[in-house]
Design a protein around this motif. Structure first.
Motif, PDB file in Angstrom:
ATOM      1  N   GLU A   1       0.826  -1.223   0.000  1.00 15.88           N
ATOM      2  CA  GLU A   1       0.000   0.000   0.000  1.00 15.88           C
ATOM      3  C   GLU A   1       0.856   1.268   0.000  1.00 15.88           C
ATOM      4  O   GLU A   1       1.981   1.277   0.498  1.00 15.88           O
ATOM      5  N   GLU A   2       0.242   2.321  -0.508  1.00 19.19           N
ATOM      6  CA  GLU A   2       0.939   3.615  -0.611  1.00 19.19           C
ATOM      7  C   GLU A   2       1.450   4.094   0.745  1.00 19.19           C
ATOM      8  O   GLU A   2       2.499   4.712   0.852  1.00 19.19           O
ATOM      9  N   ASN A   3       0.701   3.796   1.821  1.00 17.82           N
ATOM     10  CA  ASN A   3       1.118   4.288   3.142  1.00 17.82           C
ATOM     11  C   ASN A   3       2.447   3.685   3.597  1.00 17.82           C
ATOM     12  O   ASN A   3       3.076   4.168   4.522  1.00 17.82           O
TER      13      ASN A   3
ATOM     14  N   ALA B   1      10.104  -8.184   7.529  1.00 21.51           N
ATOM     15  CA  ALA B   1       8.703  -8.151   7.973  1.00 21.51           C
ATOM     16  C   ALA B   1       7.758  -8.499   6.810  1.00 21.51           C
ATOM     17  O   ALA B   1       6.836  -9.305   6.957  1.00 21.51           O
ATOM     18  N   ILE B   2       8.013  -7.912   5.648  1.00 19.00           N
ATOM     19  CA  ILE B   2       7.160  -8.188   4.475  1.00 19.00           C
ATOM     20  C   ILE B   2       7.242  -9.667   4.107  1.00 19.00           C
ATOM     21  O   ILE B   2       6.226 -10.353   3.918  1.00 19.00           O
TER      22      ILE B   2
ATOM     23  N   LYS C   1       0.592  -0.640   6.420  1.00 18.57           N
ATOM     24  CA  LYS C   1       1.313  -0.378   7.674  1.00 18.57           C
ATOM     25  C   LYS C   1       0.903  -1.331   8.799  1.00 18.57           C
ATOM     26  O   LYS C   1       1.729  -1.785   9.570  1.00 18.57           O
ATOM     27  N   GLU C   2      -0.409  -1.600   8.878  1.00 20.00           N
ATOM     28  CA  GLU C   2      -0.919  -2.415   9.981  1.00 20.00           C
ATOM     29  C   GLU C   2      -0.345  -3.825   9.948  1.00 20.00           C
ATOM     30  O   GLU C   2       0.098  -4.365  10.960  1.00 20.00           O
TER      31      GLU C   2
ATOM     32  N   ALA D   1       3.670  -7.838  11.883  1.00 21.26           N
ATOM     33  CA  ALA D   1       4.796  -8.765  11.656  1.00 21.26           C
ATOM     34  C   ALA D   1       5.930  -8.460  12.632  1.00 21.26           C
ATOM     35  O   ALA D   1       6.513  -9.375  13.224  1.00 21.26           O
ATOM     36  N   TYR D   2       6.258  -7.176  12.817  1.00 18.91           N
ATOM     37  CA  TYR D   2       7.311  -6.815  13.792  1.00 18.91           C
ATOM     38  C   TYR D   2       6.929  -7.320  15.183  1.00 18.91           C
ATOM     39  O   TYR D   2       7.768  -7.834  15.918  1.00 18.91           O
TER      40      TYR D   2
END
Ligand code: F3S
Length: 404
Positions: free
Chosen positions: A190-192, A205-206, A276-277, A282-283
């Protein structure tokens, strides 16, 4: 499965028991997975090297192979061992462990396997060409070779990679076939997330989320390129997806080999969107403690020289003062360059160590008294709790070194 006359002879034991065993393993695998034949390979990456992971049974198995004077047929490189092969005493490795580890290494050497002991053989001279068929074990290297380089390998185990290295062939199935290399799940960021400056751990994380979601499919990252990942970020991304989900191949628009050759077919429009969420989540999952680190470990997969340079620069800025122990894991080759460039001296001045030939997961760190380990690697963060019984702090290396 169709075998040539020569392959039949090997299978009948005409060239000795070891070759028969290797051929038998490859043919059995081929039959299980429906391979029509064996195909020649150009290189092998062999895992099952650390005494911690293979134990006495593995050691005896390798000793038997080496005694028969069997040699590998193709360029074959070796995964990390359980210790720095030269400086194991400095790491506090037990002598009994060390002697057995050295016997394992000796067995591989007798088979003509290159003793580089790294999970990043593509940084040290084992670099397959686009579309080469290879037989690699070590899941992070498999992902890099398949995805970033566009070579073709299944996710081999220690024994099948060794058997392929000795025979010079692998069964023709799985990721050797183009039909199994199609993308099955599209990943969109996402853009955010794209609008922010990111540091390296975001790829951990991704990849952690994608591995868990996609499991055995082939992800296709549509807009990951907008984060401007470098080659180290891609090695880290592939490593964690292999650890959290068993992914052996991914495609990323404008980044990975088959995408750059416009060869990728997208088969199934299943789509995962990451914002972001999800990344924050994941972190949170990868960080298992609020305690202070006892050991900071970087180099999973093994560091490139660019990564070591970055660490040395951070330590200089930190005025060489860090409280935890620091291990920077890499290959013998990369350490030699770090020595020449003065990075080793900087890291040692700060109380850290460049640890070659091994890593935080396959060395016996649980016996060295480290309970809380900090890392910037998603793969290490996934494996440390189960392999080393460690609590984990997962952050960018900048935060780990500067934030102490
Ligand atoms: Fe390499 Fe060890 Fe990580 S083998 S990929 S540094 S777990």
């Amino acid at each position: 499965m169709h075998l040539t006359r020569e392959e039949e002879k090997i299978l009948d034991g005409e060239y000795g028991e070891i070759l028969r065993k290797c051929m038998n393993l490859l043919v059995s695998l081929g039959e299980i997975y429906g391979a029509e034949k064996l195909i020649p390979i150009t290189s092998a990456q062999i895992s099952g090297v650390s005494y911690k992971t293979i134990g006495d049974i593995g050691l005896e198995f390798l000793d038997d192979f080496a005694k028969e004077n069997v040699k590998v047929k193709v360029h074959s490189t070796l995964n990390p061992a359980g210790m720095d092969l030269d400086n194991w005493k400095d790491l506090g490795i037990d002598e009994e462990f060390a002697l057995k580890q050295l016997r394992i290494i000796d067995a591989f050497k007798k088979m003509d396997v290159e003793i580089g002991c790294t999970c990043t053989p593509y940084l040290t001279g084992n670099v397959p060409k686009f579309a080469d068929h290879i037989s690699w074990a070590e899941s992070s290297a498999v992902s890099f070779a398949n995805s970033v380089l566009g070579a073709k390998t299944n996710r081999e185990g220690a024994q099948s990679a060794l058997a392929s290295a000795i025979i010079g062939k692998t069964p023709y199935y799985g990721y050797h076939l183009d039909e199994n290399r199609k993308a099955t799940v599209t990943i969109e960021i996402e853009e955010n997330v794209l609008n922010n400056n990111v540091e390296e751990s975001i790829y951990g994380a991704i990849g952690y989320i994608v591995g868990k979601e996609v499991k055995k499919g082939v992800p296709y990252f549509k807009n990951l390129y907008k984060l401007k990942p470098n080659v180290d970020d891609l090695k880290s991304l592939g490593a964690v997806m292999a650890a959290s989900g068993g992914i052996a191949l991914y495609h990323a628009e404008r980044l990975t080999a088959e995408c750059r050759c416009k060869k990728v077919e997208i088969e199934n429009e299943e789509k995962i969107t990451l914002g972001k969420e999800e990344i924050k989540d994941a972190y949170e999952q990868l960080n298992t403690t609020d305690r202070k680190p006892e050991l900071i470990c970087v180099g999973c997969p093994h560091c490139s020289i660019r990564e070591i340079k970055y660490i040395a620069e951070l330590l200089k800025k930190r005025n060489y003062k860090i409280k935890s122990e620091l291990w920077v894991c890499c290959s013998l080759h990369i350490k030699a360059i770090a020595d020449r460039m003065g990075y080793t001296e900087i890291i040692e001045k700060a109380g850290g160590k460049i640890v070659k030939d091994t890593c935080m997961v396959v060395s016996p760190i649980e016996d060295l008294g480290y309970d809380v380990v900090a890392t910037n690697s998603g793969k290490a963060a996934v494996y440390l709790p189960s392999f080393c019984k460690s609590e984990v702090i997962f952050k960018d290396i900048k935060e780990l070194l500067m934030g102490e």
